[in-house]
Design an enzyme around this catalytic site. Sequence first.
Site, mmCIF file in Angstrom:
data_model
loop_
_atom_site.group_PDB
_atom_site.id
_atom_site.type_symbol
_atom_site.label_atom_id
_atom_site.label_comp_id
_atom_site.label_asym_id
_atom_site.label_seq_id
_atom_site.Cartn_x
_atom_site.Cartn_y
_atom_site.Cartn_z
ATOM 1 N N GLU A 191 -26.040 -12.060 -2.382
ATOM 2 C CA GLU A 191 -27.073 -11.658 -1.165
ATOM 3 C C GLU A 191 -28.203 -13.297 -1.029
ATOM 4 O OE1 GLU A 191 -25.866 -9.712 -2.954
ATOM 5 O OE2 GLU A 191 -25.908 -7.815 -1.738
ATOM 6 N N HIS A 260 -30.701 2.593 -6.734
ATOM 7 C CA HIS A 260 -30.622 1.777 -5.484
ATOM 8 C C HIS A 260 -31.880 2.979 -4.519
ATOM 9 C CE1 HIS A 260 -26.352 0.485 -6.940
ATOM 10 N NE2 HIS A 260 -26.239 0.653 -5.681
#
Lengths: 457, 338
Positions: A191, A260
Amino acid sequence: MPIEVLMPALSPTMEKGNLAKWLKKEGDAVKSGDVIAEIETDKATMEVEAVDEGTLGQILVPEGTADVAVNTPIATILTDGESSSSTKNTKSAKSAPPAKKSETPEPKSASAPAAPAQQSMSDPDLSAGTEMVTMTMREALRDAMAEEMRRDETVFVMGEEVAEYQGAYKVTQGLLQEFGPKRVIDTPITEHGFAGLGVGAALGGLKPIVEFMTFNFAMQAIDQIVNSAAKTLYMSGGQMGCSIVFRGPNGPAARVGAQHSQDYSAWYSHIPGLKVIAPSTAADAKGLLKAAIRDPNPIIFLENEILYGQSFPVPKLDDFVLPIGKARVARAGSHVTIIAWSMGMTYALKAAEELAKEGIEAEVIDLRTLKPMDSDTFIASVRKTGRAVTVEEGWQQNGVGAEIAARIMEQAFDYLDAPVARVSGKEVPMPYAANLEKLALPSVAEVVEAAKSVCYR
Amino acid sequence: MALAKTNAKANAETPAKIPDFSKEQDLASYRDMLLIRRFEEKAGQMYGMGLIGGFCHLYIGQEAVVVGMQMALKKGDQVITGYRDHGHMLACGMDPKGVMAELTGRRGGYSKGKGGSMHMFSVETGFYGGHGIVGAQVPLGTGLAFTNTYRGNKNVCLTYFGDGAANQGQVYEAFNMAELWKLPVVYVIENNRYAMGTSITRASAQVDLSRRGLSFNIQGEQVDGMDVRAVKAAGEKAVTWCREGNGPYILEMMTYRYRGHSMSDPAKYRTREEVEDVRAHHDPIEQVRHRILEKKFTNEDQLKKIDAEVRERVNQASEFATHDPEPDASELWTDVVR
Ligand SMILES: Cc1ncc(C[n+]2csc(CCOP(=O)(O)OP(=O)(O)O)c2C)c(N)n1
Ligand SMILES: [Mg+2]
């Protein structure tokens, strides 16, 4: 004419220092780079290097002198007949004048000028006969990307599993087949790296759409988003901008636990230089994603996994683009204003239905864009209703609801009949257990209760 | 190559004999390096006078790296680096006035005074910053190289970073993608032996930074970064490698900074003798000067003339940067978004 050596400032804050020691004597030859003296600052002992070549003429401040002000001449250097034009700036006729004032002009006024007003804009007028098609949020997002990629060769999509796998959440379905691997690019799980690579490509003039599998993972990339994408236009004095869209699902998903499940609305809408969009319907998602891709600025486009599969009517138009920075009145009402966006709208609209049954007409406003925030729309509504409730899945402290409440306090204080109420995610990491997860999230019941309480019902 | 040998393991490849410079190349590189040296000395002086604020990282000692690398580029190629960026900008051909005025925070600066020493850009000369976060320029430069591949042009991006930056994770994320996608990027590691006060041996498990790309199959080599001829030769090899579509390449430039990390660094982590030794025996400008005189390319008087011209340019820059007004208060709000 001798060149003066001035007492140097050796840190951003130094105003004076002690002349600890002379390492050269009067009459010594010096060349650029030679250490001629040692100076004690509040932090350290530093060496003073000569910049000019010549002979140390006169020592003006003897060693051991304390508190010598910055810019006081401390010695002179005699040059060997260099052309006078090349050294005239540093020459001075006086042998030991007091410390020189820096030539930085004093600012005329200490207070900042007013921020520019936001310009108002509106959605395109849909003619009465505009055909509506039903599609999911997922399809609307995909269509928006496909349409913009057909329109502009410089638009490309990159991210984890966006190409061959067709998207972790199938948002990029079919794009690889239509546009090929040059423009639909599977990245490694990296990322920070691919966000930075995307920003670099944007600085180079391309228009990347960077998909984060979810925004939870974008925390690894947040430095590139904030420091490189958001600030470069300003730091370059407007010379170099960064047209890029960072998109992906944001906010609590279902039963995936704390790492998450988090809402980043407040994080990104804190940053000058970013625009932050968080739609709740497929039509808004399509029109705003198309606008985001065209926009010359870095955009954070917050989607929601739970909304991906929901269907909405979308205008069937060749080019349906919505204005960034414009809220939408999703339901009209006169008793209380409920302000939400993205998944928060689901709670808000259901709550409005419940409230209507009890005779409370709620006006529901979908912010759609969090930055720049369209205060005008909710301020006008609150001036009408006198009551306001904010709904968000994120945490309350420093949340978007806190910002909305502050703006209402500043711009509609006299119209308020009750303090603004905030419904939000509870300030805990998201629990896994089904019952606890439910408790951690906002609920329709909480919105109903908050609306009633500001109506004193 | 004395500097290269200071590292534990020199690259297995023995460097080819360094080709000599022509008279024009020697004189041009002398002038270009001298401009950087004098500019930086002046910036240091202006910092001392309080005209330049904040952090100011000088490039003195490392001049041969950017000047030699620039000789290997052609128009359309891109350059990106960190915060020790004044030399890179001057080498790219940016106007010393605009650079110095940015250092003093004035409206005539490259970023209108809003960027400062560490944040300047010039699209027209191919300079993409000027970045203050250690290592962040590495994925950015890799992205610039990506634009070259995407557009199908043959341009190359030089991505400079330090020995300290070489320990950032994002560097390796970028290496991986660059090789995977065969992006035309030369990673120029400026190994000046220190990251602030931490010497490379105290920070790096593998001090031969030219090998840092090996697990990604990226080739690299160590270069005597104090010899502008060696830099140019290595630069040409690497740039050609990239232009021909072979992917990235690493050049580890063995170099040295004479001044502290920034202006407020007392540099107590190294000895005066260490600095003096490099200055006396490896100075990049003295090497060229010596060569020019030895080969009788020109004489002392002519060199003095070049010196005076360079000083004059720098003085003009500092004059401009001292008297140019600060940005108008209304600039506070411009360029946030467009
Ligand atoms: C991410 C990050 N961490 C720390 C810093 C503070 N810092 C600025 S420069 C520097 C040293 C970097 O050294 P190196 O990469 O060797 O470059 P050099 O200064 O030698 O040119 C540090 C720690 C920073 N700017 N960014
Ligand atoms: Mg270093």
